[in-house]
Design an enzyme around this catalytic site. Structure first.
Site, PDB file in Angstrom:
ATOM      1  N   GLU A   1      -3.066  -0.361   5.745  1.00 30.64           N
ATOM      2  CA  GLU A   1      -2.431   0.092   6.994  1.00 30.64           C
ATOM      3  C   GLU A   1      -1.009  -0.438   6.956  1.00 30.64           C
ATOM      4  O   GLU A   1      -0.792  -1.642   7.097  1.00 30.64           O
ATOM      5  CB  GLU A   1      -3.184  -0.460   8.209  1.00 30.64           C
TER       6      GLU A   1
ATOM      7  N   LYS B   1      -7.068 -14.027   5.634  1.00 31.62           N
ATOM      8  CA  LYS B   1      -5.765 -14.708   5.576  1.00 31.62           C
ATOM      9  C   LYS B   1      -4.843 -14.117   6.625  1.00 31.62           C
ATOM     10  O   LYS B   1      -4.358 -12.996   6.481  1.00 31.62           O
ATOM     11  CB  LYS B   1      -5.106 -14.556   4.199  1.00 31.62           C
TER      12      LYS B   1
ATOM     13  N   GLU C   1      12.307   1.344   8.635  1.00 28.69           N
ATOM     14  CA  GLU C   1      11.520   0.629   9.644  1.00 28.69           C
ATOM     15  C   GLU C   1      12.263  -0.635  10.061  1.00 28.69           C
ATOM     16  O   GLU C   1      12.603  -1.469   9.222  1.00 28.69           O
ATOM     17  CB  GLU C   1      10.136   0.243   9.106  1.00 28.69           C
TER      18      GLU C   1
ATOM     19  N   CYS D   1       3.316  -1.482  15.032  1.00 29.32           N
ATOM     20  CA  CYS D   1       3.525  -0.469  13.991  1.00 29.32           C
ATOM     21  C   CYS D   1       3.585   0.930  14.586  1.00 29.32           C
ATOM     22  O   CYS D   1       4.154   1.833  13.985  1.00 29.32           O
ATOM     23  CB  CYS D   1       2.417  -0.562  12.950  1.00 29.32           C
TER      24      CYS D   1
HETATM   25  P1  NAP Z   1       3.993  -8.303   5.452  1.00 28.10           P
HETATM   26  O1  NAP Z   1       5.141  -9.157   5.134  1.00 28.10           O
HETATM   27  O2  NAP Z   1       3.688  -7.152   4.567  1.00 28.10           O
HETATM   28  O3  NAP Z   1       2.737  -9.297   5.541  1.00 28.10           O
HETATM   29  C1  NAP Z   1       1.428  -8.870   5.917  1.00 28.10           C
HETATM   30  C2  NAP Z   1       0.430  -9.882   5.387  1.00 28.10           C
HETATM   31  O4  NAP Z   1       0.427  -9.824   3.952  1.00 28.10           O
HETATM   32  C3  NAP Z   1       0.774 -11.336   5.744  1.00 28.10           C
HETATM   33  O5  NAP Z   1      -0.415 -12.063   5.955  1.00 28.10           O
HETATM   34  C4  NAP Z   1       1.482 -11.792   4.485  1.00 28.10           C
HETATM   35  O6  NAP Z   1       1.495 -13.174   4.336  1.00 28.10           O
HETATM   36  C5  NAP Z   1       0.647 -11.109   3.423  1.00 28.10           C
HETATM   37  N1  NAP Z   1       1.291 -10.984   2.105  1.00 28.10           N
HETATM   38  C6  NAP Z   1       2.602 -11.096   1.781  1.00 28.10           C
HETATM   39  N2  NAP Z   1       2.777 -10.935   0.429  1.00 28.10           N
HETATM   40  C7  NAP Z   1       1.548 -10.701  -0.087  1.00 28.10           C
HETATM   41  C8  NAP Z   1       1.062 -10.446  -1.408  1.00 28.10           C
HETATM   42  N3  NAP Z   1       1.871 -10.390  -2.471  1.00 28.10           N
HETATM   43  N4  NAP Z   1      -0.255 -10.229  -1.578  1.00 28.10           N
HETATM   44  C9  NAP Z   1      -1.102 -10.248  -0.525  1.00 28.10           C
HETATM   45  N5  NAP Z   1      -0.706 -10.510   0.745  1.00 28.10           N
HETATM   46  C10 NAP Z   1       0.598 -10.724   0.975  1.00 28.10           C
HETATM   47  O7  NAP Z   1       4.085  -7.707   6.920  1.00 28.10           O
HETATM   48  P2  NAP Z   1       4.531  -8.471   8.228  1.00 28.10           P
HETATM   49  O8  NAP Z   1       6.012  -8.676   8.174  1.00 28.10           O
HETATM   50  O9  NAP Z   1       3.634  -9.649   8.454  1.00 28.10           O
HETATM   51  O10 NAP Z   1       4.152  -7.378   9.333  1.00 28.10           O
HETATM   52  C11 NAP Z   1       5.004  -6.337   9.686  1.00 28.10           C
HETATM   53  C12 NAP Z   1       4.634  -5.064   8.968  1.00 28.10           C
HETATM   54  O11 NAP Z   1       3.275  -4.750   9.217  1.00 28.10           O
HETATM   55  C13 NAP Z   1       5.425  -3.873   9.455  1.00 28.10           C
HETATM   56  O12 NAP Z   1       5.816  -3.097   8.351  1.00 28.10           O
HETATM   57  C14 NAP Z   1       4.420  -3.112  10.307  1.00 28.10           C
HETATM   58  O13 NAP Z   1       4.675  -1.725  10.430  1.00 28.10           O
HETATM   59  C15 NAP Z   1       3.172  -3.381   9.569  1.00 28.10           C
HETATM   60  N6  NAP Z   1       2.021  -3.147  10.424  1.00 28.10           N
HETATM   61  C16 NAP Z   1       1.241  -2.046  10.205  1.00 28.10           C
HETATM   62  C17 NAP Z   1       0.151  -1.789  11.042  1.00 28.10           C
HETATM   63  C18 NAP Z   1      -0.733  -0.585  10.811  1.00 28.10           C
HETATM   64  O14 NAP Z   1      -1.832  -0.563  11.359  1.00 28.10           O
HETATM   65  N7  NAP Z   1      -0.317   0.409  10.056  1.00 28.10           N
HETATM   66  C19 NAP Z   1      -0.145  -2.677  12.079  1.00 28.10           C
HETATM   67  C20 NAP Z   1       0.685  -3.780  12.272  1.00 28.10           C
HETATM   68  C21 NAP Z   1       1.758  -4.015  11.433  1.00 28.10           C
HETATM   69  P3  NAP Z   1       2.821 -13.984   4.803  1.00 28.10           P
HETATM   70  O15 NAP Z   1       2.944 -13.783   6.258  1.00 28.10           O
HETATM   71  O16 NAP Z   1       2.503 -15.370   4.437  1.00 28.10           O
HETATM   72  O17 NAP Z   1       3.951 -13.400   4.013  1.00 28.10           O
END
Ligand code: NAP
Length: 479
Positions: free
Chosen positions: A247, A172, A383, A281
């Protein structure tokens, strides 16, 4: 172009026929629609994946799995320009960045794990009267959930080891950036991969992602995203004892010591802060600099930021694009207001760039540099995940390390110094999963990738990924 799910080797709409709009962030225009899937679509995908594991895909040899990963890599590489254009359109990142970083790195992810599984080793333990041999078996059906900042790059970082080790995948992507995940499904389809080995379900996290983390037919979840979402994923997945890799977010420090060679490293320090509009990130969103070099560094960074070309992501000359959604731009922008309230001085940027139509409707924000903030204020500890970076002076190596460690996150850090012993000491004392010295985002696919504290659980990369997507079975034979 309307996107569809990919289930059991077929492109299908959501069962409900509901759709979502995919918005191009650089202009605010609708690019296409994608399925707004629900738990019933996740069920279909898990059923297809389970059938694949019981059939042809479950019996695929190491060579067949590795060949599939190599073939995917070759196809993406052959279509580099198309993939890069789609990624840029969907995320607002400069097409040149997608051409030189995102897509080539996705290609190398597939090539690397094809090689890793071909050359994999297992262990044997000898006893006086018996031998033990340990074999690695796939987990089964794995759920892969990825964010919007590096869509294909991060998806391939999970799909490649999952397929190479023989799992069936339900993926997904973020609903904000679905294009290259669909293009990957198209490649898998054209290559004639066994139906059900790779399934793609588009939709919202709270609907599709949540259903995946709760589904009893999924045996492992690899999640990359925000810390708050990771907490929900962890709670839901543990109820059915899924293997879990998280992650999560970061608030990484870039530490510049008094002996740093700024002539050699200024561009890297700027890239560490502002690459992909600060939406990586690993970006260093706090620059900690020795007080004796503070003013010089700020002055040189300001000059450097003035050389960035902010504009149309499709233009190969552009080096700084739009943020990936308007909602996210608004959130990042709110931190600029907060920083001013918290007493900070915006020394570069802080506003929306003036651009011609249709870019004037895009999610742009200038690269923004802020000084004068307390290192414990919200701007400096939460963040932001955008091009908003604060600079903080320190007086000793110990203080730099303490400041770096003072946040709840622990993903990565970068240290700039000419002193090897000081670099070793600071690297040892930093509470992060990764440390770069005099470089940033230098990538070796064999090394562990992941964070400590609120930045995650588990490691990806090389043998760490191979271990995550498999379970070991020991066989003991009496001699
Ligand atoms: P996010 O809102 O947490 O979403 C990540 C993924 O999870 C998306 O596909 C999202 O779908 C899905 N999701 C949302 N709610 C969920 C639930 N209840 N159950 C399962 N999946 C769910 O993060 P983002 O805003 O897309 O990305 C930014 C974040 O990612 C930042 O905090 C960044 O630091 C982190 N990040 C970390 C790394 C690492 O390797 N540590 C790498 C890249 C990014 P939707 O988009 O449809 O909400």
């Amino acid at each position: 172009m309307r996107l569809e799910n990919y289930v059991g080797g077929q492109f299908v709409p959501a069962r409900s026929a509901a759709t979502l709009d995919d918005i191009g962030p650089a202009t605010g225009e609708v690019i296409t629609t994608l399925p707004r899937s629900g738990p019933e679509d996740v069920d279909d995908a898990v059923r297809a994946a389970t059938t694949a594991m019981e059939g042809r895909w479950g019996r695929a040899t190491v060579a067949e799995r590795a060949d599939l990963c190599d073939a995917i890599a070759d196809r993406i590489e052959a279509e580099l320009d198309r993939f890069a254009a789609l990624e840029s359109l969907d995320t607002g990142k400069p097409v040149q960045l997608a051409r030189t970083v995102d897509i080539p790195r996705a290609v190398s992810n597939f090539r690397f794990f094809a090689g890793a599984v071909r050359h994999g080793r297992t262990s044997m333990h000898e006893m006086d009267d018996a031998i033990n041999y340990t074999v690695r078996r796939p987990l089964g059906v794995v759920g892969l959930i990825t964010p919007w900042n590096l869509p294909l790059y991060l998806l391939s970082w999970k799909v490649a080891p999952a397929l190479a080790t023989g799992n069936a995948v339900v993926a997904k992507p973020s609903e904000i950036t679905p294009l290259t995940a669909s293009a990957l499904a198209d490649v898998v389809h054209r290559l004639g991969a066994p139906p059900g080995a790779f399934n793609l379900i588009h939709g919202l996290g709270a609907e599709v992602g949540q259903a995946m983390t709760e589904h009893p037919g999924i045996h492992g979840i690899s999640f990359t995203g925000g810390t708050a979402t990771g907490k929900r994923v962890g709670a839901a997945a543990s109820a059915t004892f899924k293997k879990l890799s998280l992650e999560l977010g970061g608030k990484n420090a870039t530490i510049v010591l008094d002996d740093a060679d700024l002539d050699a490293h200024l561009a890297t320090i700027a890239r560490a802060s502002f690459a992909n509009q600060g939406q990586i990130c690993l970006c260093g969103s706090r620059i900690l600099v020795h007080r004796s070099r503070h003013d010089e560094l700020v002055e040189r960074l300001v000059a450097h930021l003035g050389t960035l070309v902010v504009g149309d992501p499709r233009d190969p000359a552009t080096t700084f694009g739009s943020l990936t959604s308007h909602a996210h731009r608004d959130k990042v922008e709110s931190y600029v207001r907060l920083a001013r309230e918290e007493g900070g001085t915006v020394v570069y940027g802080g506003g929306r760039p003036v651009l011609p139509a249709p870019l004037d409707a895009g999610a742009f924000l200038q690269p923004t540099l802020i000084t004068g903030l307390s290192p414990s204020c919200r701007t400096a500890t939460e963040e932001i995940f955008g091009p908003v970076v604060s600079v903080h002076p320190f007086d000793s190596d110990a203080e730099a390390t303490a400041l770096a460690n003072s946040v709840r996150y622990g993903l990565a850090a970068a240290v700039f110094t000419e002193g090897l012993t000081r670099a070793h000491r600071i690297a040892n004392d930093l509470q992060t999963g990764m440390v770069w010295v005099n470089c940033w985002l230098k990538r070796d696919l064999r090394v562990p990738f992941g964070g400590v504290k609120d930045s995650g659980v588990g490691r990806e990369g090389g043998d760490y990924s191979m271990g995550f997507y498999t379970q070991d079975k020991n066989v003991c034979i009496q001699l």
